[in-house]
Design a protein around this motif. Structure first.
Motif, PDB file in Angstrom:
ATOM      1  N   ALA A  23      -6.228   0.012  -4.391  1.00 34.14           N
ATOM      2  CA  ALA A  23      -6.919   0.832  -3.398  1.00 34.14           C
ATOM      3  C   ALA A  23      -8.236   0.205  -2.970  1.00 34.14           C
ATOM      4  O   ALA A  23      -8.708   0.453  -1.849  1.00 34.14           O
ATOM      5  CB  ALA A  23      -7.152   2.233  -3.959  1.00 34.14           C
ATOM      6  N   ASP A  24      -8.835  -0.608  -3.836  1.00 35.72           N
ATOM      7  CA  ASP A  24     -10.086  -1.283  -3.478  1.00 35.72           C
ATOM      8  C   ASP A  24      -9.871  -2.400  -2.460  1.00 35.72           C
ATOM      9  O   ASP A  24     -10.818  -2.848  -1.825  1.00 35.72           O
ATOM     10  CB  ASP A  24     -10.739  -1.875  -4.731  1.00 35.72           C
ATOM     11  CG  ASP A  24     -11.231  -0.800  -5.675  1.00 35.72           C
ATOM     12  OD1 ASP A  24     -11.902   0.131  -5.216  1.00 35.72           O
ATOM     13  OD2 ASP A  24     -10.928  -0.898  -6.878  1.00 35.72           O
ATOM     14  N   ALA A  25      -8.638  -2.868  -2.331  1.00 31.59           N
ATOM     15  CA  ALA A  25      -8.351  -3.937  -1.385  1.00 31.59           C
ATOM     16  C   ALA A  25      -8.198  -3.415   0.039  1.00 31.59           C
ATOM     17  O   ALA A  25      -8.144  -4.192   0.981  1.00 31.59           O
ATOM     18  CB  ALA A  25      -7.083  -4.682  -1.797  1.00 31.59           C
ATOM     19  N   LEU A  26      -8.125  -2.086   0.186  1.00 30.73           N
ATOM     20  CA  LEU A  26      -7.877  -1.490   1.497  1.00 30.73           C
ATOM     21  C   LEU A  26      -9.173  -1.131   2.221  1.00 30.73           C
ATOM     22  O   LEU A  26     -10.229  -0.985   1.603  1.00 30.73           O
ATOM     23  CB  LEU A  26      -7.020  -0.232   1.327  1.00 30.73           C
ATOM     24  CG  LEU A  26      -5.696  -0.429   0.575  1.00 30.73           C
ATOM     25  CD1 LEU A  26      -4.968   0.905   0.444  1.00 30.73           C
ATOM     26  CD2 LEU A  26      -4.824  -1.464   1.264  1.00 30.73           C
ATOM     27  N   ASP A  27      -9.069  -0.950   3.521  1.00 34.68           N
ATOM     28  CA  ASP A  27     -10.242  -0.586   4.317  1.00 34.68           C
ATOM     29  C   ASP A  27     -10.698   0.829   3.988  1.00 34.68           C
ATOM     30  O   ASP A  27      -9.909   1.690   3.603  1.00 34.68           O
ATOM     31  CB  ASP A  27      -9.925  -0.696   5.811  1.00 34.68           C
ATOM     32  CG  ASP A  27      -8.976   0.383   6.287  1.00 34.68           C
ATOM     33  OD1 ASP A  27      -9.443   1.380   6.859  1.00 34.68           O
ATOM     34  OD2 ASP A  27      -7.755   0.237   6.061  1.00 34.68           O
ATOM     35  N   GLY A  61      -7.495   3.352   4.852  1.00 33.46           N
ATOM     36  CA  GLY A  61      -6.690   2.925   3.724  1.00 33.46           C
ATOM     37  C   GLY A  61      -5.360   2.338   4.133  1.00 33.46           C
ATOM     38  O   GLY A  61      -4.386   2.396   3.380  1.00 33.46           O
ATOM     39  N   SER A  62      -5.297   1.749   5.321  1.00 36.14           N
ATOM     40  CA  SER A  62      -4.030   1.233   5.835  1.00 36.14           C
ATOM     41  C   SER A  62      -4.030  -0.276   6.021  1.00 36.14           C
ATOM     42  O   SER A  62      -2.982  -0.861   6.288  1.00 36.14           O
ATOM     43  CB  SER A  62      -3.705   1.896   7.182  1.00 36.14           C
ATOM     44  OG  SER A  62      -4.720   1.613   8.136  1.00 36.14           O
ATOM     45  N   ARG A  63      -5.194  -0.913   5.879  1.00 33.83           N
ATOM     46  CA  ARG A  63      -5.272  -2.360   6.091  1.00 33.83           C
ATOM     47  C   ARG A  63      -5.833  -3.034   4.834  1.00 33.83           C
ATOM     48  O   ARG A  63      -6.791  -2.549   4.234  1.00 33.83           O
ATOM     49  CB  ARG A  63      -6.182  -2.682   7.275  1.00 33.83           C
ATOM     50  CG  ARG A  63      -5.669  -2.179   8.622  1.00 33.83           C
ATOM     51  CD  ARG A  63      -6.628  -2.544   9.748  1.00 33.83           C
ATOM     52  NE  ARG A  63      -7.943  -1.937   9.577  1.00 33.83           N
ATOM     53  CZ  ARG A  63      -9.055  -2.598   9.275  1.00 33.83           C
ATOM     54  NH1 ARG A  63      -9.019  -3.914   9.091  1.00 33.83           N
ATOM     55  NH2 ARG A  63     -10.211  -1.971   9.139  1.00 33.83           N
ATOM     56  N   ILE A  64      -5.227  -4.152   4.448  1.00 33.83           N
ATOM     57  CA  ILE A  64      -5.756  -4.937   3.338  1.00 33.83           C
ATOM     58  C   ILE A  64      -6.892  -5.800   3.863  1.00 33.83           C
ATOM     59  O   ILE A  64      -6.690  -6.658   4.726  1.00 33.83           O
ATOM     60  CB  ILE A  64      -4.660  -5.817   2.712  1.00 33.83           C
ATOM     61  CG1 ILE A  64      -3.572  -4.928   2.087  1.00 33.83           C
ATOM     62  CG2 ILE A  64      -5.255  -6.735   1.646  1.00 33.83           C
ATOM     63  CD1 ILE A  64      -2.415  -5.703   1.507  1.00 33.83           C
ATOM     64  N   VAL A  65      -8.079  -5.569   3.347  1.00 29.42           N
ATOM     65  CA  VAL A  65      -9.263  -6.288   3.827  1.00 29.42           C
ATOM     66  C   VAL A  65      -9.967  -7.062   2.712  1.00 29.42           C
ATOM     67  O   VAL A  65     -10.912  -7.794   2.979  1.00 29.42           O
ATOM     68  CB  VAL A  65     -10.258  -5.315   4.496  1.00 29.42           C
ATOM     69  CG1 VAL A  65      -9.645  -4.698   5.743  1.00 29.42           C
ATOM     70  CG2 VAL A  65     -10.703  -4.220   3.527  1.00 29.42           C
ATOM     71  N   HIS A  66      -9.536  -6.880   1.453  1.00 31.45           N
ATOM     72  CA  HIS A  66     -10.118  -7.613   0.334  1.00 31.45           C
ATOM     73  C   HIS A  66      -8.996  -8.253  -0.480  1.00 31.45           C
ATOM     74  O   HIS A  66      -7.867  -7.779  -0.479  1.00 31.45           O
ATOM     75  CB  HIS A  66     -10.930  -6.683  -0.577  1.00 31.45           C
ATOM     76  CG  HIS A  66     -12.069  -6.006   0.109  1.00 31.45           C
ATOM     77  ND1 HIS A  66     -13.172  -6.683   0.583  1.00 31.45           N
ATOM     78  CD2 HIS A  66     -12.278  -4.698   0.394  1.00 31.45           C
ATOM     79  CE1 HIS A  66     -14.004  -5.821   1.128  1.00 31.45           C
ATOM     80  NE2 HIS A  66     -13.483  -4.617   1.035  1.00 31.45           N
ATOM     81  N   ASP A  67      -9.345  -9.314  -1.179  1.00 32.58           N
ATOM     82  CA  ASP A  67      -8.395 -10.006  -2.040  1.00 32.58           C
ATOM     83  C   ASP A  67      -8.253  -9.236  -3.353  1.00 32.58           C
ATOM     84  O   ASP A  67      -9.220  -9.082  -4.100  1.00 32.58           O
ATOM     85  CB  ASP A  67      -8.904 -11.425  -2.300  1.00 32.58           C
ATOM     86  CG  ASP A  67      -7.872 -12.303  -2.998  1.00 32.58           C
ATOM     87  OD1 ASP A  67      -7.044 -11.760  -3.761  1.00 32.58           O
ATOM     88  OD2 ASP A  67      -7.908 -13.528  -2.796  1.00 32.58           O
ATOM     89  N   PRO A  85       2.856   6.025   4.769  1.00 30.66           N
ATOM     90  CA  PRO A  85       3.275   5.299   3.560  1.00 30.66           C
ATOM     91  C   PRO A  85       2.174   5.400   2.500  1.00 30.66           C
ATOM     92  O   PRO A  85       0.986   5.377   2.828  1.00 30.66           O
ATOM     93  CB  PRO A  85       3.448   3.861   4.057  1.00 30.66           C
ATOM     94  CG  PRO A  85       3.632   3.980   5.531  1.00 30.66           C
ATOM     95  CD  PRO A  85       2.814   5.153   5.951  1.00 30.66           C
ATOM     96  N   ARG A  86       2.573   5.525   1.257  1.00 34.46           N
ATOM     97  CA  ARG A  86       1.604   5.716   0.184  1.00 34.46           C
ATOM     98  C   ARG A  86       1.386   4.428  -0.615  1.00 34.46           C
ATOM     99  O   ARG A  86       2.260   3.570  -0.679  1.00 34.46           O
ATOM    100  CB  ARG A  86       2.078   6.817  -0.763  1.00 34.46           C
ATOM    101  CG  ARG A  86       2.181   8.198  -0.133  1.00 34.46           C
ATOM    102  CD  ARG A  86       2.852   9.164  -1.096  1.00 34.46           C
ATOM    103  NE  ARG A  86       4.234   8.746  -1.386  1.00 34.46           N
ATOM    104  CZ  ARG A  86       4.950   9.198  -2.408  1.00 34.46           C
ATOM    105  NH1 ARG A  86       4.417  10.066  -3.267  1.00 34.46           N
ATOM    106  NH2 ARG A  86       6.197   8.789  -2.593  1.00 34.46           N
ATOM    107  N   VAL A  87       0.219   4.333  -1.209  1.00 39.14           N
ATOM    108  CA  VAL A  87      -0.081   3.300  -2.194  1.00 39.14           C
ATOM    109  C   VAL A  87      -0.699   4.018  -3.388  1.00 39.14           C
ATOM    110  O   VAL A  87      -1.200   5.139  -3.254  1.00 39.14           O
ATOM    111  CB  VAL A  87      -1.067   2.239  -1.650  1.00 39.14           C
ATOM    112  CG1 VAL A  87      -0.469   1.485  -0.480  1.00 39.14           C
ATOM    113  CG2 VAL A  87      -2.393   2.872  -1.277  1.00 39.14           C
ATOM    114  N   PRO A  88      -0.647   3.424  -4.573  1.00 40.21           N
ATOM    115  CA  PRO A  88      -1.257   4.089  -5.733  1.00 40.21           C
ATOM    116  C   PRO A  88      -2.780   4.133  -5.598  1.00 40.21           C
ATOM    117  O   PRO A  88      -3.413   3.135  -5.244  1.00 40.21           O
ATOM    118  CB  PRO A  88      -0.814   3.221  -6.907  1.00 40.21           C
ATOM    119  CG  PRO A  88      -0.519   1.887  -6.313  1.00 40.21           C
ATOM    120  CD  PRO A  88       0.009   2.163  -4.941  1.00 40.21           C
ATOM    121  N   LEU A  89      -3.350   5.277  -5.875  1.00 39.63           N
ATOM    122  CA  LEU A  89      -4.796   5.468  -5.819  1.00 39.63           C
ATOM    123  C   LEU A  89      -5.419   5.550  -7.213  1.00 39.63           C
ATOM    124  O   LEU A  89      -6.620   5.333  -7.369  1.00 39.63           O
ATOM    125  CB  LEU A  89      -5.122   6.745  -5.039  1.00 39.63           C
ATOM    126  CG  LEU A  89      -4.613   6.786  -3.594  1.00 39.63           C
ATOM    127  CD1 LEU A  89      -4.913   8.143  -2.960  1.00 39.63           C
ATOM    128  CD2 LEU A  89      -5.237   5.659  -2.772  1.00 39.63           C
TER     129      LEU A  89
END
Length: 255
Positions: free
Chosen positions: A146-150, A154-160, A241-245
């Motif tokens: 979840a920290d990798a998302l905006d 929370g829909s875009r990967i913005v961090h490695d 779509p969900r991702v684990p939080l």
């Protein structure tokens, strides 16, 4: 400074409130008659919730003197003496020397605590050494994915995901209109630890991994699109779509 915790991010005096989430209660199980160490404990609300659920003796440790004083006052408000609920001010890495007992049936870590500790292997060795034979460690943390998302949707990967040293905000205290839009990485920032690193550290410390669960819930609306449900947790809308939080781990020491 008081340690930020998801159960009481504003330091509210809510000693009588059970702040445990449903999945935590289900995964830990019945604590009646058991000893429990909360490492770290913040202001003690989670620790005291376990005591109210029947734990015979709970101990909370936190590096913040202020947080520990608050926890002691809350325990007194509930009429819990030190033989039922004790709180200690000490560094997490010094827990083995600071807590009153050598081992506990349950060692509980959560609330983003792991994100504030730079050395996961040292933490795992410290915590594992305090698990009694037949007992277990239970961990609940924000999911590093979840920290990798905006922050907005929370829909875009913005961090490695695999860069462990990047600064991340605490999702339980640093969101909302009062959050610092440009935080200083050297002023109390946190580092996300990949799940694999955490689980491997626990296994190397001699614990058996019983489960790793990923949850689609957050205790706060860390993204603006999350919706609050009846259980008090926040989730993505049904059409997203969900991702684990959040994730949880149970790791036991054989009897």
């Amino acid at each position: 400074m008081d340690s930020p915790t998801p159960e009481d991010p504003h330091g509210a005096d809510r000693a009588g409130e059970d702040v445990l989430r449903d999945f935590e209660v289900a995964e830990v199980g019945d604590v009646t008659g058991r000893t429990l160490l909360h490492l770290p404990c913040g202001t003690g609300l989670g620790t005291l919730s376990w005591a109210r659920r029947g734990a015979a003796h709970v101990v909370g440790l936190d590096p913040s003197e202020q947080a520990v004083e608050t926890a002691r006052a809350l325990a007194a408000d509930l009429g819990l003496t030190q033989d039922r609920a004790a709180f200690v001010a000490a560094d997490v890495y010094d827990a083995a020397e600071a807590v009153p007992d050598r081992a506990y049936d349950v060692v509980h870590t959560g609330g983003g605590a792991l994100r504030r500790l730079p050395d996961v292997e040292r933490w795992a060795e410290t915590a594992a050494a305090l698990v009694a034979p037949g007992g277990f460690l239970y961990l609940v943390e924000p999911h590093p994915l979840a920290d990798a998302l905006d922050d907005e949707t929370g829909s875009r990967i913005v961090h490695d995901y695999f860069v462990r040293e990047h600064f991340v905000r605490d999702p339980w205290t640093d969101t909302g209109p009062d959050a610092d839009p440009d935080p200083d990485p050297d002023s109390g920032g946190e580092r996300a630890h990949p799940v694999g690193e955490v689980v491997t550290a626990l296994a190397r410390a001699g614990l058996r991994i019983d489960f790793l669960h990923e949850h689609d819930v957050s205790p706060v609306p860390r993204y603006g699109v999350l919706q609050r449900h009846e259980d008090g947790c926040y989730r993505f809308p049904a059409d997203r779509p969900r991702v684990p939080l959040t994730y949880s781990v149970k790791a036991s020491r054989p009897a």
